[in-house]
Design an enzyme around this catalytic site. Structure first.
Site, PDB file in Angstrom:
ATOM      1  CB  SER A  73      -0.960  -0.041   1.187  1.00 25.23           C
ATOM      2  OG  SER A  73      -1.902   1.003   1.124  1.00 25.23           O
ATOM      3  CG  HIS A  76      -6.071  -0.009  -1.059  1.00 29.50           C
ATOM      4  ND1 HIS A  76      -5.251   0.574  -2.011  1.00 29.50           N
ATOM      5  CD2 HIS A  76      -5.382   0.033   0.110  1.00 29.50           C
ATOM      6  CE1 HIS A  76      -4.120   0.950  -1.424  1.00 29.50           C
ATOM      7  NE2 HIS A  76      -4.178   0.635  -0.152  1.00 29.50           N
TER       8      HIS A  76
END
Length: 403
Positions: A94, A197
């Site tokens: 991430s 996300h």
């Protein structure tokens, strides 16, 4: 072959940066990073509470700055670690992808801090717009877990491997999911600000894209893996496009680890605040040596590991990198195949790769980054299959330049 990895949000703990400030030049480096990020990273990394550093706008720059500082210390440099860390490959989970980009020589540390400041604030704002959250799903059959996530309109925001999937969506969807969990799985609600996300982060994508327009990138100096599908990215332009799109797309760390295995990685070093990624590797990559760097006292052990496992120059040239790409569902719904679909067909990727029908609307299937014409290696779903947002639909092989 040795890979350097950088963890993502949630890895931070109160005071984890304190021992690093004892190293020469680190306080100055963090001072510069603080100015670029717009927050006091020294305070947040040393004396701030767990609640304070949970704030997305704080946690993200704190994590990127910490990884860059440790990477610079590992290389023996007081600089920004760009292209200086002795490693064969880099990857980040991430927000850790921004630190990996610096290590891989794609962008400067200062530009990474500018981008992560925008990313953190924009994701925090997007999370505040609607009550959303995330729940870790531990264990269970992966296909059954993904089907249950799709059934409740959620997104598999993180597919981490080792039996860990994180479902994300509205609080109402998560409550319904908790009442109807997948067989054999344990659910653990996460203390996060929102559904990262997923489609709920679309406003943050726009903000990051605007900020990225001012960033100069170069092609990676080492193998650099992407969270989107685990593929090795060979150009700075594609890396930046993926970094922007990834804010609202699932993290496929399981595929990153699969690529590590395919490349023959023999050692993995995780930068601070370390532990999460080495833990996943321990369960998924048997035989791979792992080292989680938590304090400067472990730098010598890391250097020894590098000396033992670093590949010979050019042993991992781009000619040997996996070049397949995974195209995923843009939303949850029912997949509809394009006419005349077939393995082995060549497509422009701007052409129709099918659609996902959700609540009466159709979403075209497309790559979130630019690709040249490619050959379809394998379709992973059939016409009429229910799919969840981020679920892999088709694997493609990208031709080489000049082919």
């Amino acid at each position: 072959m040795l890979i350097i990895t950088a963890p993502g949000q949630g890895a931070q703990t109160p005071g984890f940066l304190a021992p690093w400030l004892e190293l020469p030049g680190v306080a100055e480096r963090l001072g510069t990073a603080s100015e670029l990020a717009g927050c006091d990273l020294v305070r947040f990394g040393t004396t701030a509470s767990a609640e304070e550093i949970k704030d997305t706008a704080v946690a993200q720059p704190l994590l990127v700055a910490a990884a860059i500082v440790a990477a610079s210390a590992l290389s023996g440099s007081a600089g920004d670690a760009q292209g200086e860390v002795p490693a064969d490959a880099a990857a980040g989970h991430s927000v850790g992808e921004l630190a990996a980009g610096v290590i891989g020589g794609v962008l400067t540390a200062d530009d990474a801090m500018r981008l992560v400041a925008v990313r953190g604030r924009a994701m925090a704002a997007a999370a505040a717009a609607e009550p959303t959250g995330m729940t870790a799903v531990l264990g269970g059959d992966q296909e059954a877990v993904l089907a249950a996530i799709a059934r409740h309109g959620l997104t598999p925001a993180n597919v981490n491997g080792a039996g860990q999937i994180v479902a994300a969506g509205t609080l109402a969807e998560l409550e319904a999911f908790a009442a109807d969990p997948p067989a054999g799985a344990r659910l653990r609600p996460l203390q996060v600000a929102g559904a990262f996300h997923t489609r709920h982060m679309a406003p943050a994508v726009a903000a990051l894209r605007d900020a990225a327009a001012d960033v100069t990138v170069t092609d990676p100096a080492m193998t650099l893996l992407s969270d989107a599908d685990g593929a090795a990215v060979t150009t700075g332009k594609e890396w930046l496009e993926r970094i922007v799109a990834q804010v609202a797309a699932p993290v496929r760390w399981d595929l990153c680890m699969q690529t590590m295995a395919d490349l023959g990685v023999t050692a993995l070093i995780e930068l601070p605040p370390a532990g999460t990624l080495t833990g996943l590797a321990r369960r998924t990559l048997p035989g791979v040596t792992q080292l989680a760097i938590k304090t400067p006292e472990q730098l010598d052990a890391a250097r020894d590991l590098i000396a033992e496992h670093l590949a010979e120059p050019d042993a991992h040239a781009h000619d040997h990198l996996p070049e397949w790409r995974l195209i995923v569902a843009p939303a949850s719904g029912t997949f509809r195949s394009p006419p005349g679909r077939a393995d082995g067909a060549t497509v422009a990727l701007t052409a129709d790769l099918g659609t996902v029908v959700a609540r009466g609307a159709e979403r075209a299937v497309a790559a979130p980054w630019n690709l040249r014409p490619a050959e379809i290696i394998e379709w992973l779903v059939e016409d009429g299959d229910p799919v969840s947002e981020g679920q892999p639909l088709v694997r493609v092989q990208q031709p080489r330049e000049g082919a």
